[in-house]
Design a protein around this motif. Structure first.
Motif, short mmCIF file in Angstrom:
data_model
loop_
_atom_site.label_atom_id
_atom_site.label_comp_id
_atom_site.label_asym_id
_atom_site.label_seq_id
_atom_site.Cartn_x
_atom_site.Cartn_y
_atom_site.Cartn_z
N LYS A 167 40.41 49.04 32.55
CA LYS A 167 40.05 50.20 31.73
C LYS A 167 41.08 51.31 31.98
O LYS A 167 41.38 51.64 33.12
CB LYS A 167 38.66 50.69 32.14
N LEU A 168 41.62 51.84 30.91
CA LEU A 168 42.65 52.86 31.07
C LEU A 168 42.03 54.18 31.50
O LEU A 168 40.99 54.58 31.01
CB LEU A 168 43.41 53.05 29.75
N VAL B 170 47.41 53.30 39.81
CA VAL B 170 48.11 52.05 40.13
C VAL B 170 49.55 52.10 39.63
O VAL B 170 50.48 51.71 40.35
CB VAL B 170 47.35 50.85 39.53
N LEU C 15 50.44 44.88 30.26
CA LEU C 15 49.90 44.21 31.45
C LEU C 15 48.42 44.58 31.65
O LEU C 15 47.56 43.71 31.82
CB LEU C 15 50.72 44.66 32.66
N PHE C 16 48.12 45.87 31.61
CA PHE C 16 46.75 46.33 31.85
C PHE C 16 45.80 45.84 30.78
O PHE C 16 44.67 45.44 31.06
CB PHE C 16 46.69 47.86 31.93
N THR C 17 46.22 45.88 29.53
CA THR C 17 45.31 45.44 28.49
C THR C 17 45.12 43.92 28.55
O THR C 17 44.06 43.42 28.23
CB THR C 17 45.78 45.86 27.08
N PHE D 226 41.53 61.04 30.55
CA PHE D 226 42.28 61.38 31.75
C PHE D 226 43.69 61.80 31.36
O PHE D 226 44.33 61.17 30.54
CB PHE D 226 42.34 60.18 32.69
N LEU E 202 51.36 48.96 30.09
CA LEU E 202 50.24 49.03 29.14
C LEU E 202 49.84 47.63 28.68
O LEU E 202 48.65 47.28 28.67
CB LEU E 202 50.62 49.90 27.94
N VAL F 193 49.75 54.55 30.01
CA VAL F 193 48.66 53.88 30.72
C VAL F 193 47.41 54.74 30.87
O VAL F 193 46.44 54.30 31.46
CB VAL F 193 49.10 53.38 32.11
N THR F 194 47.42 55.96 30.34
CA THR F 194 46.23 56.78 30.50
C THR F 194 45.29 56.57 29.32
O THR F 194 45.64 55.96 28.32
CB THR F 194 46.59 58.26 30.66
N GLY F 195 44.08 57.08 29.49
CA GLY F 195 43.11 56.93 28.42
C GLY F 195 41.78 57.51 28.82
O GLY F 195 41.62 58.01 29.94
N ASN F 196 40.85 57.47 27.93
CA ASN F 196 39.48 57.93 28.18
C ASN F 196 39.44 59.35 28.76
O ASN F 196 38.68 59.65 29.67
CB ASN F 196 38.75 56.97 29.12
#
Lengths: 272, 357, 266
Positions: C127-128, C135, C120-122, C213, C118, C208-211
């Motif tokens: 976009k989550l 990934v 790392l991605f941010t 999903f 999380l 790591v999910t969001g929006n």
């Protein structure tokens, strides 16, 4: 010669893999190590490491290892004969698939099912009562914990062993038998050594994750077993002390490296 | 090799089909609406029909996401990356979100239905003036027990009953340091918010004496286990107790006299919100008497909505076990945000207690 | 081939019975009108009807399968190539280091992986949602593929490769016609284990999910507080039935077409 060619074919394939390691292994490790030397206010400290060597955490580490060992041992004891017998069946690939399929159903759901099955009023105790015994407390014991863990890991152990048994040249066994070796000797001297790589793979994918089991320590063992994984989980999610959680994670990674050294797969013959 | 190629092609085809199917279904659901609202809540903590109704009434498309613990939700909101418009944390988390400047103040003029909430549940210490949060559900921590499986003198008017020798290996505790250590503190007559090592030590020592009676320390799975009479006594939240009693009519619930915890799950608008207007609409919608009553019916927890009480079964609202009277609530305490250092200490003591088995 | 003895058969039956017991238990209660996995009241199909009425749940289910298959496929490709690469490394130290790094994600608790991904991605600004979940699933599935492929590679006889080379095969040919066919059982095993990892994962996906999903696991875990509905049992029952049918169907069709093909050569 051949080895050199193998070398050349191999540089290309490694690229995506190395990329994966850099991004998803090295970077997270760096983050974990960084967090492990921070205290709650974000200042540099080594107290987290000092705390790991207090009796509470050492005791937890020892019991984690003990349970991971038990789980791996029983998984191997049940998986090896299963894999061996599966290779003798007619539709062996199909049976192997049928071993894997149960692991695709959500683990939490299966755990709830086990809670029901092992419960005081569940089918197992109903059976015990039919035979005239009193209901036993099965849930929340070491037994149920090890049992469910073995259940989780057994496909991971069966597959590599199956694969190494499957391609074994049967003439080797016939030869051994012809030379007068007993079944046990054949197994010990011929079959087992030839499948040792598969066994080692199986041990790696069982022992290492068993150190960090967490959910079922609560659901099935009722927190009577506390593993390193549980402790990390708690530090991250409940105490929100990422420093201490990361410190335990650093030790977990160190233990994993040690495990790898013990189960290293030696390459045979003149290849590499 | 043929196998490998065949399998790869098959997987790619299946994935493409799935992708198209999901895309179709999603666009069918959101036909013509550009306005969206993301609600972040516990699973099974809202009547899904209310979401449909809200979408119909306002034309806003609701995306519903779920979390399983306050702390996990907090991490997600802190990191950003996803635009949550509504979240439903518990009160101590609201306090720390406020401190970390993660919430948007609620404009009361956009939430006229706020008048439906009983005033006892407004203006509480964790959010004075309800500047940032609006009550959703509330409850207590108490003891669920099966009177048929334990001795008659145990009524759990006092926490001390838990230490009764007849309860050997019969008690479930909920796996939360605040709940268990808090119970330990309450049982020796102290507040469950103390920041005093000596008192915590005393409470933990007292708890360690309880360990022979403990069967397991578990989480949410306590509900099916108690329904099934796997243990006779459990320390748990009132909302879950209500669930259990709904399924197993033998069970009883009591909140000991020495005091216990009073908790709230409130609706908040996190800083990540991209539809603040829609969020207000949603809050107001959930506060509507009829909607709140319908939601309470579905979820089964205690509602703070006085106007909704009128619409619910009298049996439910008059049940003092789940809707304790004003006087009974005087003895209950709301968790204060202890700060990370003291929270850590509570957890260390809890770990010590767990390791004492 | 010798027939299995009665003892052996009993043993296999026992193993399969244990492996399938919890699943049949779940399916049994999916027909319970009582609404929970405790007392079986009477037979009903209402939970199955509920599955088909709940389009949100169906989308989540399809997404779960999509992520599992796709991440499994990608992870298998990366992992297989990685394993081939690893065995070709001469330097022993380098090789062991890579193998150790490979296992870091297997040993790390999910929360640690999830939280660090999380961050790392941010940090990179991804976009989550579907992509970040995909990934991540690829990322934590790669090591299991490597571990499943490796033993096959190690037991492979180099003389095979040498022989192919002597017969004038190119590097590509060696890879495609000698190495890959030989290690294909390991590759399939890796893929299936990657599916297991992906379908079971809760913690990493959660972070790591969001929006909007979501996957089935995230949904199931977050239900625990208010009780898991039997709709989930029903959906698991359906998934299980479909999976078994596909596997058995595929196996026999495959077998038949193979025997037809070999028959044609004669």
């Amino acid at each position: 010669m051949g080895t050199k060619i193998m070398n050349k074919t191999a540089k290309g394939p490694l690229i995506p893999y190395i990329f994966w390691i850099l991004l998803f292994v090295i970077a997270p490790i760096a983050l974990i190590v960084y967090y492990s030397v921070l205290d709650l206010n974000g200042n540099f400290t080594l107290t987290n490491y000092a705390k790991f060597f207090t009796p509470v955490y050492l005791k937890m580490t020892l019991s984690s290892f003990w349970y991971a060992f038990l789980i791996t041992l029983f998984t191997l004891l049940f998986a090896y004969p299963t894999a061996y017998l599966l290779t003798k069946t007619k539709h062996k690939q199909l049976w192997l698939m049928l071993i894997i399929i149960p692991s695709w159903i959500n683990l939490l759901l299966k755990t709830y099912a086990f809670i029901g099955i092992f419960g005081l009023y569940g089918p197992i105790n109903a059976m015990i009562e039919v035979f005239g015994f009193n209901p036993k407390q099965i849930l929340f014991t070491d037994f149920s914990f090890v049992f469910v863990s073995v259940y989780i890991f057994i496909p991971f152990m069966i597959i590599p062993i199956f694969n190494s048994l499957d391609k074994m040249n049967p003439s080797l066994i016939y030869a051994a038998r012809d030379l007068g070796a007993s079944s046990w000797t054949t197994f010990r001297r011929v079959i087992f050594p030839l499948t040792i790589d598969g066994v080692k793979s199986g041990i790696q994918v069982t022992f290492i994750p068993a150190l960090s089991l967490f959910m079922i320590t609560r659901l099935i063992a009722g927190n009577q077993v506390i593993t390193l994984g549980t402790a990390i989980e708690q530090q991250f999610l409940v105490s929100q002390n990422w420093g201490m959680g990361s410190t335990i994670a650093v030790f977990l990674i160190l233990f994993m490296v040690l495990t790898m050294l013990f189960t290293r797969q030696k390459s045979k013959g003149g290849r590499v | 090799m043929r196998d490998l190629i065949q399998a790869t092609v098959a997987i790619v085809i299946v994935c493409a089909l799935l992708f198209v199917a999901v895309d179709r279904m999603q666009s069918a659901g959101s036909a013509g609406s550009k306005d969206t609202l993301t609600v972040y809540n516990w699973g099974e903590y809202i009547d899904p029909e209310l979401i449909d109704k809200f979408e119909e009434e306002t034309g806003i498309k609701v995306t519903y996401e779920t979390f399983d613990s306050n702390e996990a939700m907090l991490t997600k909101v802190q990191q950003g990356g996803s635009a949550y418009d509504i979240a439903v944390p518990s009160e101590y988390t609201i306090e720390s979100m406020k401190d970390d400047d993660l919430l948007i103040p609620i404009d009361h003029s956009l939430v006229p239905n706020l008048q439906n909430i009983n005033e006892d549940f407004l203006d509480l210490p964790f959010d004075p003036g309800n500047e940032y949060s609006i009550p959703y559900f509330w409850g207590t921590v108490g003891i669920v027990y099966n009177p048929n499986l334990i001795e008659d003198h145990l009524t759990f008017e006092s926490w001390d009953d838990l230490w009764d020798p007849s309860l050997e290996r019969k008690i479930f505790l909920v796996d939360g340091s605040r709940e268990v250590i808090g119970m330990g503190l309450n049982s020796i007559g102290h507040s469950l918010n103390v920041k005093d090592d000596k008192l915590l030590r005393e409470a933990t020592d007292n708890l360690i004496k309880l360990s022979p009676n403990i069967k397991a320390i578990i989480g949410d799975e306590i509900t099916p286990l108690m329904i099934n009479n796997e243990a006779s006594v459990a320390l748990t939240f009132s909302g879950q107790a209500a669930d259990m009693m709904w399924e197993n009519e033998e069970l009883e619930f009591a909140v000991p006299q020495e005091g216990s915890n009073l908790w709230f799950d409130n609706m908040v608008i996190p800083k990540t919100s991209k539809n603040i207007e829609g969020a207000h609409k949603f809050i107001n919608f959930m506060l509507d008497a009829e909607n709140a009553a319908q939601n309470t019916d579905y979820v089964g927890y205690s509602s703070p909505n006085e106007a909704a009480w009128e619409l619910l079964d009298e049996e439910v609202v008059d049940d003092e076990r789940f809707y304790p009277s004003h006087e009974q609530r005087e003895k209950l305490e709301v968790y204060e945000n202890l700060g990370l250092e003291w929270l850590g200490k509570y957890n260390e003591y809890f770990l010590e207690f767990k390791m004492s088995f | 081939m010798k027939k299995l003895s009665a003892m052996s058969k009993m043993y296999l039956i026992f193993v399969f019975a244990v492996l399938y017991a919890p699943i049949f238990y779940l399916i049994f209660y999916s027909f319970n009108s009582g609404g929970s996995m405790n007392n079986f009241e009477s037979f009903t199909l209402e939970h199955y009807a509920a599955v088909f009425e709940d389009s949100r749940l169906i989308i989540i289910l399809l997404n779960t399968v999509l992520v599992a298959l796709l991440s499994g496929l990608i992870a298998t490709i990366i992992g297989t190539l990685g394993a081939i690469g690893i065995v070709s490394i001469k330097d022993k130290k380098m090789r062991n280091t890579l193998l150790s790094l490979n296992n870091v994600l297997i040993v790390s608790p999910d929360v640690v992986i999830g939280a660090s991904f999380l961050i790392l991605f941010t940090m990179i600004g991804v976009k989550l949602g579907f992509a970040s979940v995909l990934v991540s699933h690829v990322a934590f599935s790669v090591p299991i593929v490597v571990l499943m492929v490796l033993p096959k590679l190690l037991e492979m006889n180099t003389s095979l490769i040498d022989a192919a080379r002597d017969l004038g095969a190119t590097k590509r040919d060696v890879l495609m016609r000698v190495i890959l066919p030989y290690i294909s059982p390991g590759i399939f095993a890796g893929f299936f284990m990657a599916l297991t990892y992906s379908l079971d994962d809760f913690a990493v996906t959660f972070f790591v999910t969001g929006n909007g999903f979501s996957t089935l696991s995230v949904e199931i875990y977050s239900m625990a507080r208010a009780g898991i509905s039997l709709t989930i049992n029903a959906i698991s029952g359906l998934v299980f039935a479909v999976t078994v049918l596909i596997v058995i169907g595929y196996y026999f069709i495959n077998k038949r077409s193979k025997s037809v093909a070999t028959g044609g050569h004669r």
